[in-house]
Enzyme design. Structure first.
Site, PDB file in Angstrom:
ATOM      1  N   PRO A   1       0.777  -1.232   0.000  1.00 41.02           N
ATOM      2  CA  PRO A   1       0.000   0.000   0.000  1.00 41.02           C
ATOM      3  C   PRO A   1       0.813   1.289   0.000  1.00 41.02           C
ATOM      4  O   PRO A   1       1.834   1.401   0.681  1.00 41.02           O
ATOM      5  CB  PRO A   1      -0.834  -0.102   1.281  1.00 41.02           C
ATOM      6  CG  PRO A   1      -0.210  -1.170   2.089  1.00 41.02           C
ATOM      7  CD  PRO A   1       0.469  -2.100   1.135  1.00 41.02           C
ATOM      8  N   ASN A   2       0.308   2.217  -0.777  1.00 48.53           N
ATOM      9  CA  ASN A   2       0.806   3.601  -0.897  1.00 48.53           C
ATOM     10  C   ASN A   2       2.075   3.721  -1.729  1.00 48.53           C
ATOM     11  O   ASN A   2       2.493   4.836  -2.036  1.00 48.53           O
ATOM     12  CB  ASN A   2       0.986   4.255   0.491  1.00 48.53           C
ATOM     13  CG  ASN A   2      -0.311   4.327   1.253  1.00 48.53           C
ATOM     14  OD1 ASN A   2      -1.294   4.844   0.730  1.00 48.53           O
ATOM     15  ND2 ASN A   2      -0.347   3.782   2.451  1.00 48.53           N
TER      16      ASN A   2
ATOM     17  N   ARG B   1       6.379  12.287  -2.579  1.00 49.85           N
ATOM     18  CA  ARG B   1       6.588  12.959  -1.298  1.00 49.85           C
ATOM     19  C   ARG B   1       7.600  12.176  -0.454  1.00 49.85           C
ATOM     20  O   ARG B   1       7.960  11.061  -0.800  1.00 49.85           O
ATOM     21  CB  ARG B   1       5.280  13.179  -0.527  1.00 49.85           C
ATOM     22  CG  ARG B   1       4.396  11.959  -0.392  1.00 49.85           C
ATOM     23  CD  ARG B   1       3.174  12.267   0.424  1.00 49.85           C
ATOM     24  NE  ARG B   1       3.501  12.264   1.844  1.00 49.85           N
ATOM     25  CZ  ARG B   1       3.315  11.218   2.661  1.00 49.85           C
ATOM     26  NH1 ARG B   1       2.816  10.092   2.205  1.00 49.85           N
ATOM     27  NH2 ARG B   1       3.637  11.291   3.925  1.00 49.85           N
TER      28      ARG B   1
ATOM     29  N   TYR C   1      12.244   8.124   1.153  1.00 50.12           N
ATOM     30  CA  TYR C   1      12.014   7.077   0.153  1.00 50.12           C
ATOM     31  C   TYR C   1      12.715   7.314  -1.184  1.00 50.12           C
ATOM     32  O   TYR C   1      12.603   6.488  -2.092  1.00 50.12           O
ATOM     33  CB  TYR C   1      10.507   6.927  -0.087  1.00 50.12           C
ATOM     34  CG  TYR C   1       9.744   6.482   1.135  1.00 50.12           C
ATOM     35  CD1 TYR C   1      10.014   5.254   1.729  1.00 50.12           C
ATOM     36  CD2 TYR C   1       8.763   7.292   1.714  1.00 50.12           C
ATOM     37  CE1 TYR C   1       9.328   4.833   2.852  1.00 50.12           C
ATOM     38  CE2 TYR C   1       8.064   6.871   2.843  1.00 50.12           C
ATOM     39  CZ  TYR C   1       8.353   5.647   3.409  1.00 50.12           C
ATOM     40  OH  TYR C   1       7.680   5.227   4.529  1.00 50.12           O
TER      41      TYR C   1
ATOM     42  N   ASN D   1       7.990  -5.789  -1.369  1.00 49.62           N
ATOM     43  CA  ASN D   1       7.964  -4.686  -0.406  1.00 49.62           C
ATOM     44  C   ASN D   1       6.540  -4.625   0.138  1.00 49.62           C
ATOM     45  O   ASN D   1       5.643  -4.089  -0.512  1.00 49.62           O
ATOM     46  CB  ASN D   1       8.340  -3.354  -1.046  1.00 49.62           C
ATOM     47  CG  ASN D   1       8.431  -2.243   0.005  1.00 49.62           C
ATOM     48  OD1 ASN D   1       7.916  -2.392   1.113  1.00 49.62           O
ATOM     49  ND2 ASN D   1       9.077  -1.144  -0.333  1.00 49.62           N
TER      50      ASN D   1
ATOM     51  N   ALA E   1       3.322  -1.006   4.675  1.00 52.73           N
ATOM     52  CA  ALA E   1       2.834  -1.047   6.067  1.00 52.73           C
ATOM     53  C   ALA E   1       2.291  -2.414   6.464  1.00 52.73           C
ATOM     54  O   ALA E   1       2.263  -2.749   7.658  1.00 52.73           O
ATOM     55  CB  ALA E   1       1.770   0.030   6.281  1.00 52.73           C
TER      56      ALA E   1
ATOM     57  N   GLU F   1      12.240 -10.005   1.084  1.00 51.39           N
ATOM     58  CA  GLU F   1      11.547  -8.820   1.606  1.00 51.39           C
ATOM     59  C   GLU F   1      12.468  -7.622   1.439  1.00 51.39           C
ATOM     60  O   GLU F   1      13.648  -7.697   1.815  1.00 51.39           O
ATOM     61  CB  GLU F   1      11.225  -9.045   3.091  1.00 51.39           C
ATOM     62  CG  GLU F   1      10.570  -7.851   3.778  1.00 51.39           C
ATOM     63  CD  GLU F   1      10.388  -8.070   5.287  1.00 51.39           C
ATOM     64  OE1 GLU F   1      10.475  -9.236   5.757  1.00 51.39           O
ATOM     65  OE2 GLU F   1      10.176  -7.063   5.995  1.00 51.39           O
TER      66      GLU F   1
ATOM     67  N   HIS G   1      12.891  -3.185   1.691  1.00 56.25           N
ATOM     68  CA  HIS G   1      12.379  -1.880   2.115  1.00 56.25           C
ATOM     69  C   HIS G   1      13.304  -0.802   1.590  1.00 56.25           C
ATOM     70  O   HIS G   1      14.537  -0.967   1.603  1.00 56.25           O
ATOM     71  CB  HIS G   1      12.301  -1.790   3.638  1.00 56.25           C
ATOM     72  CG  HIS G   1      11.358  -2.801   4.217  1.00 56.25           C
ATOM     73  ND1 HIS G   1       9.994  -2.632   4.199  1.00 56.25           N
ATOM     74  CD2 HIS G   1      11.591  -4.003   4.777  1.00 56.25           C
ATOM     75  CE1 HIS G   1       9.423  -3.703   4.737  1.00 56.25           C
ATOM     76  NE2 HIS G   1      10.373  -4.555   5.102  1.00 56.25           N
ATOM     77  N   LEU G   2      12.711   0.282   1.162  1.00 55.62           N
ATOM     78  CA  LEU G   2      13.493   1.435   0.698  1.00 55.62           C
ATOM     79  C   LEU G   2      14.227   2.061   1.874  1.00 55.62           C
ATOM     80  O   LEU G   2      15.434   2.328   1.815  1.00 55.62           O
ATOM     81  CB  LEU G   2      12.548   2.459   0.059  1.00 55.62           C
ATOM     82  CG  LEU G   2      11.845   1.972  -1.212  1.00 55.62           C
ATOM     83  CD1 LEU G   2      10.479   2.612  -1.350  1.00 55.62           C
ATOM     84  CD2 LEU G   2      12.709   2.265  -2.424  1.00 55.62           C
TER      85      LEU G   2
ATOM     86  N   ARG H   1      13.597   3.907  12.346  1.00 59.40           N
ATOM     87  CA  ARG H   1      12.420   4.777  12.337  1.00 59.40           C
ATOM     88  C   ARG H   1      11.536   4.517  13.569  1.00 59.40           C
ATOM     89  O   ARG H   1      12.026   4.044  14.583  1.00 59.40           O
ATOM     90  CB  ARG H   1      11.678   4.573  11.011  1.00 59.40           C
ATOM     91  CG  ARG H   1      12.575   4.891   9.805  1.00 59.40           C
ATOM     92  CD  ARG H   1      11.868   4.698   8.487  1.00 59.40           C
ATOM     93  NE  ARG H   1      10.748   5.630   8.359  1.00 59.40           N
ATOM     94  CZ  ARG H   1       9.776   5.499   7.456  1.00 59.40           C
ATOM     95  NH1 ARG H   1       9.799   4.481   6.608  1.00 59.40           N
ATOM     96  NH2 ARG H   1       8.800   6.377   7.398  1.00 59.40           N
TER      97      ARG H   1
ATOM     98  N   ARG I   1       7.617   0.323  13.389  1.00 58.04           N
ATOM     99  CA  ARG I   1       8.229  -0.218  12.163  1.00 58.04           C
ATOM    100  C   ARG I   1       9.347  -1.228  12.469  1.00 58.04           C
ATOM    101  O   ARG I   1       9.907  -1.828  11.564  1.00 58.04           O
ATOM    102  CB  ARG I   1       8.786   0.916  11.299  1.00 58.04           C
ATOM    103  CG  ARG I   1       7.743   1.879  10.802  1.00 58.04           C
ATOM    104  CD  ARG I   1       8.322   2.871   9.811  1.00 58.04           C
ATOM    105  NE  ARG I   1       7.510   4.072   9.717  1.00 58.04           N
ATOM    106  CZ  ARG I   1       6.428   4.213   8.945  1.00 58.04           C
ATOM    107  NH1 ARG I   1       6.039   3.230   8.176  1.00 58.04           N
ATOM    108  NH2 ARG I   1       5.739   5.343   8.935  1.00 58.04           N
TER     109      ARG I   1
HETATM  110  O1  CA2 Z   1      10.802   1.596   3.526  1.00 60.37           O
HETATM  111  C1  CA2 Z   1       9.929   0.930   2.965  1.00 60.37           C
HETATM  112  O2  CA2 Z   1      10.062   0.487   1.826  1.00 60.37           O
HETATM  113  C2  CA2 Z   1       8.572   0.712   3.666  1.00 60.37           C
HETATM  114  O3  CA2 Z   1       8.123  -0.610   3.343  1.00 60.37           O
HETATM  115  C3  CA2 Z   1       7.647   1.757   3.108  1.00 60.37           C
HETATM  116  C4  CA2 Z   1       6.270   1.767   3.795  1.00 60.37           C
HETATM  117  C5  CA2 Z   1       6.425   1.812   5.304  1.00 60.37           C
HETATM  118  O4  CA2 Z   1       5.139   1.678   5.905  1.00 60.37           O
HETATM  119  C6  CA2 Z   1       7.333   0.714   5.825  1.00 60.37           C
HETATM  120  O5  CA2 Z   1       7.469   0.877   7.225  1.00 60.37           O
HETATM  121  C7  CA2 Z   1       8.698   0.799   5.176  1.00 60.37           C
HETATM  122  C8  CA2 Z   1       5.479   3.015   3.377  1.00 60.37           C
HETATM  123  C9  CA2 Z   1       5.135   3.069   1.938  1.00 60.37           C
HETATM  124  C10 CA2 Z   1       4.538   4.411   1.624  1.00 60.37           C
HETATM  125  O6  CA2 Z   1       5.143   4.855   0.443  1.00 60.37           O
HETATM  126  C11 CA2 Z   1       5.105   6.163   0.095  1.00 60.37           C
HETATM  127  C12 CA2 Z   1       6.223   6.638  -0.516  1.00 60.37           C
HETATM  128  C13 CA2 Z   1       6.265   7.947  -0.909  1.00 60.37           C
HETATM  129  C14 CA2 Z   1       5.199   8.758  -0.711  1.00 60.37           C
HETATM  130  C15 CA2 Z   1       4.087   8.266  -0.096  1.00 60.37           C
HETATM  131  C16 CA2 Z   1       4.024   6.951   0.311  1.00 60.37           C
END
Ligand code: CA2
Length: 147
Positions: free
Chosen positions: A13-14, A21, A26, A75, A78, A102, A104-105, A111, A115
């Site tokens: 998601p997202n 942003r 990210y 990835n 959340a 798995e 993660h960026l 953090r 998380r």
């Molecule tokens: O660091 C990662 O790749 C995460 O999986 C990204 C998730 C976060 O909930 C994990 O804790 C770590 C969040 C993804 C949201 O992605 C966005 C990126 C840019 C702008 C808005 C949302």
């Protein structure tokens, strides 16, 4: 040794908003940028990159991976932190001997406390985090070359 010709790159998601942003967390690359970077690095490997905001759809894709024995870069976004349904789906794949890495960026351990827990990591083949789009590149290198 199995020759890898196709990799599923699944995003939760997202992540469709990537590049729009929080670039300090990210990076500035979009998912399409990541797809083309992976495709350029692994000629002869079909990079099937997908994103969904829907837990059920993500689980369905993991079922597809186990049925077709396709290695996965995941990835879970959340969902990482709370989805036992996703964990069970990842376990189905890895227990069948199909790798799921798995990624993660960001580095979730650097953090917020929520998380720091991944319910997925314990059943994943491996975990790569904190290298931005490089996390995906490292995962692909591991799947394709075993390096
Ligand atoms: O660091 C990662 O790749 C995460 O999986 C990204 C998730 C976060 O909930 C994990 O804790 C770590 C969040 C993804 C949201 O992605 C966005 C990126 C840019 C702008 C808005 C949302």
């Amino acid at each position: 040794m199995t020759v890898v010709t196709r990799v599923l790159v699944l995003n939760g998601p997202n992540l469709n908003r990537l590049g729009t942003r929080e670039p300090e967390v990210y990076g500035t690359q979009t998912l399409e940028d990541i797809r083309s970077m992976l495709a350029a690095e692994a000629s002869g490997v079909d990079i099937d990159l997908r994103q969904t905001n829907d837990e059920a759809e993500l689980i369905g894709w993991l079922h597809e991976a186990v049925d077709a024995r396709t290695p996965v870069i995941l990835n879970p976004a959340a969902f990482t932190h709370y989805s036992y349904a996703l964990r069970d789906a990842v376990a189905l794949v890895t227990e069948a001997g199909v790798p799921v890495i798995e990624v993660h960026l960001s580095n979730p351990h650097a953090r917020e406390a929520f998380r720091h827990t991944s319910v997925v990591s314990g059943v994943a083949t491996g975990v790569i985090a904190g290298f931005g789009a490089g996390s995906y590149r490292l995962a692909l290198a591991q799947l394709v070359r075993g390096t």
